[in-house]
Design a protein around this motif. Structure first.
Motif, mmCIF file in Angstrom:
data_model
loop_
_atom_site.group_PDB
_atom_site.id
_atom_site.type_symbol
_atom_site.label_atom_id
_atom_site.label_comp_id
_atom_site.label_asym_id
_atom_site.label_seq_id
_atom_site.Cartn_x
_atom_site.Cartn_y
_atom_site.Cartn_z
ATOM 1 N N PHE A 4 5.233 -0.396 5.226
ATOM 2 C CA PHE A 4 4.213 -1.176 5.909
ATOM 3 C C PHE A 4 4.386 -1.035 7.411
ATOM 4 N N GLU A 5 3.301 -1.233 8.149
ATOM 5 C CA GLU A 5 3.350 -1.313 9.602
ATOM 6 C C GLU A 5 2.776 -2.665 9.996
ATOM 7 N N VAL A 6 3.042 -3.080 11.219
ATOM 8 C CA VAL A 6 2.562 -4.368 11.702
ATOM 9 C C VAL A 6 1.207 -4.166 12.372
ATOM 10 N N LYS A 7 0.235 -4.959 11.959
ATOM 11 C CA LYS A 7 -1.096 -4.929 12.567
ATOM 12 C C LYS A 7 -1.421 -6.332 13.058
ATOM 13 N N SER A 8 -2.436 -6.403 13.910
ATOM 14 C CA SER A 8 -2.846 -7.709 14.422
ATOM 15 C C SER A 8 -4.363 -7.831 14.367
ATOM 16 N N LYS A 9 -4.829 -9.076 14.350
ATOM 17 C CA LYS A 9 -6.259 -9.353 14.422
ATOM 18 C C LYS A 9 -6.447 -10.795 14.881
ATOM 19 N N ILE A 10 -7.636 -11.104 15.295
ATOM 20 C CA ILE A 10 -7.982 -12.472 15.670
ATOM 21 C C ILE A 10 -8.398 -13.198 14.392
ATOM 22 N N ALA A 11 -7.741 -14.311 14.094
ATOM 23 C CA ALA A 11 -8.047 -15.063 12.880
ATOM 24 C C ALA A 11 -9.475 -15.599 12.954
ATOM 25 N N PRO A 12 -10.322 -15.276 11.958
ATOM 26 C CA PRO A 12 -11.721 -15.690 11.999
ATOM 27 C C PRO A 12 -11.957 -17.136 11.574
ATOM 28 N N LEU A 13 -11.009 -17.730 10.816
ATOM 29 C CA LEU A 13 -11.186 -19.111 10.380
ATOM 30 C C LEU A 13 -9.849 -19.722 10.041
ATOM 31 N N GLY A 14 -9.864 -21.001 9.694
ATOM 32 C CA GLY A 14 -8.638 -21.696 9.328
ATOM 33 C C GLY A 14 -7.944 -22.313 10.522
ATOM 34 N N ASP A 15 -6.707 -22.747 10.324
ATOM 35 C CA ASP A 15 -5.918 -23.407 11.359
ATOM 36 C C ASP A 15 -5.662 -22.506 12.562
ATOM 37 N N VAL A 21 -3.118 -13.066 15.089
ATOM 38 C CA VAL A 21 -2.151 -13.174 14.007
ATOM 39 C C VAL A 21 -1.676 -11.762 13.643
ATOM 40 N N TYR A 22 -0.491 -11.673 13.090
ATOM 41 C CA TYR A 22 0.126 -10.390 12.760
ATOM 42 C C TYR A 22 0.405 -10.347 11.263
ATOM 43 N N TYR A 23 0.283 -9.171 10.690
ATOM 44 C CA TYR A 23 0.492 -9.034 9.252
ATOM 45 C C TYR A 23 0.985 -7.624 8.927
ATOM 46 N N ALA A 24 1.627 -7.499 7.766
ATOM 47 C CA ALA A 24 2.111 -6.202 7.296
ATOM 48 C C ALA A 24 0.974 -5.501 6.565
ATOM 49 N N TYR A 25 0.747 -4.229 6.896
ATOM 50 C CA TYR A 25 -0.338 -3.445 6.304
ATOM 51 C C TYR A 25 0.248 -2.122 5.809
ATOM 52 N N PRO A 26 -0.069 -1.712 4.576
ATOM 53 C CA PRO A 26 0.511 -0.463 4.066
ATOM 54 C C PRO A 26 0.150 0.728 4.951
ATOM 55 N N LYS A 27 1.171 1.556 5.279
ATOM 56 C CA LYS A 27 0.919 2.752 6.093
ATOM 57 C C LYS A 27 0.033 3.727 5.332
ATOM 58 N N SER A 28 0.364 3.970 4.101
ATOM 59 C CA SER A 28 -0.463 4.825 3.242
ATOM 60 C C SER A 28 -0.088 4.526 1.804
ATOM 61 N N GLN A 29 -1.057 4.615 0.944
ATOM 62 C CA GLN A 29 -0.801 4.375 -0.469
ATOM 63 C C GLN A 29 -0.650 5.718 -1.171
ATOM 64 N N GLN A 30 0.493 5.948 -1.756
ATOM 65 C CA GLN A 30 0.708 7.191 -2.478
ATOM 66 C C GLN A 30 -0.045 7.115 -3.798
ATOM 67 N N LYS A 31 -0.586 8.253 -4.226
ATOM 68 C CA LYS A 31 -1.370 8.295 -5.448
ATOM 69 C C LYS A 31 -0.779 9.266 -6.446
ATOM 70 N N LEU A 32 -0.854 8.899 -7.691
ATOM 71 C CA LEU A 32 -0.559 9.811 -8.770
ATOM 72 C C LEU A 32 -1.923 10.216 -9.312
ATOM 73 N N THR A 33 -2.371 11.395 -8.952
ATOM 74 C CA THR A 33 -3.713 11.846 -9.314
ATOM 75 C C THR A 33 -3.826 12.067 -10.822
ATOM 76 N N ASN A 34 -5.065 12.141 -11.291
ATOM 77 C CA ASN A 34 -5.310 12.396 -12.711
ATOM 78 C C ASN A 34 -4.633 13.704 -13.131
ATOM 79 N N GLU A 35 -4.727 14.720 -12.280
ATOM 80 C CA GLU A 35 -4.105 16.018 -12.590
ATOM 81 C C GLU A 35 -2.591 15.871 -12.763
#
Length: 147
Positions: A4-15, A21-35
């Motif tokens: 994961f990497e750290v990303k930020s955004k402006i909270a649109p609602l809530g407290d 606010v900062y959150y962990a976001y996956p850098k990339s999702q590895q895939k097991l393809t159908n093949e």
């Protein structure tokens, strides 16, 4: 491993509305393809790639047909698929009908224990330069430098 990497955004609602606010976001999702799935099954069985591909296509067809009839589907060691149709709360009994009170059907997958265990065993990592820098500064303050 999922990184994961750290990303930020402006909270649109809530407290925290309007705050950064900062959150962990996956850098990339590895895939097991159908093949790759087909190749791995071929290696573990005596089936040909064509047989495995046909079996997967047939499984998809069977699952879609069962779901379209409102049935749940048991997928052995994987888990089960079932339809869930959420319902809105209505003020009067006579207002309850398909068009107004039933929401869009959703497919819910319930994994078996073996799959839940596999998910719990995944290694997680957060690449957080700000935290690393803070920890390095704290270490420098704890160990006095020698001159």
């Amino acid at each position: 491993m999922i990184e994961f990497e750290v990303k930020s955004k402006i909270a649109p609602l809530g407290d925290r509305k309007g705050q950064t606010v900062y959150y962990a976001y996956p850098k990339s999702q590895q895939k097991l393809t159908n093949e790759k799935v087909v190749d791995r099954i071929v290696r573990e069985t005596f089936l040909s790639a064509g047989d495995v591909s046909n079996a997967l296509i047939s499984l998809s067809n069977v699952v879609c047909e069962a779901l379209s009839m409102g049935m749940s589907v048991d997928l052995a060691e994987l888990g089960s698929l079932r339809l869930v149709v959420p319902s809105k709360m209505m003020d009067a009994e006579e207002d309850v009908c398909v068009a107004d009170s039933l929401k869009t059907p959703k497919i819910v997958f319930t994994p078996k224990q073996k799959m839940r265990t596999a998910a719990l065993s995944v290694e997680l990592s957060v690449d957080n330069p700000a935290r690393r820098k803070k920890e390095e500064q704290e270490e420098e303050e704890e160990t006095p430098g020698t001159v």
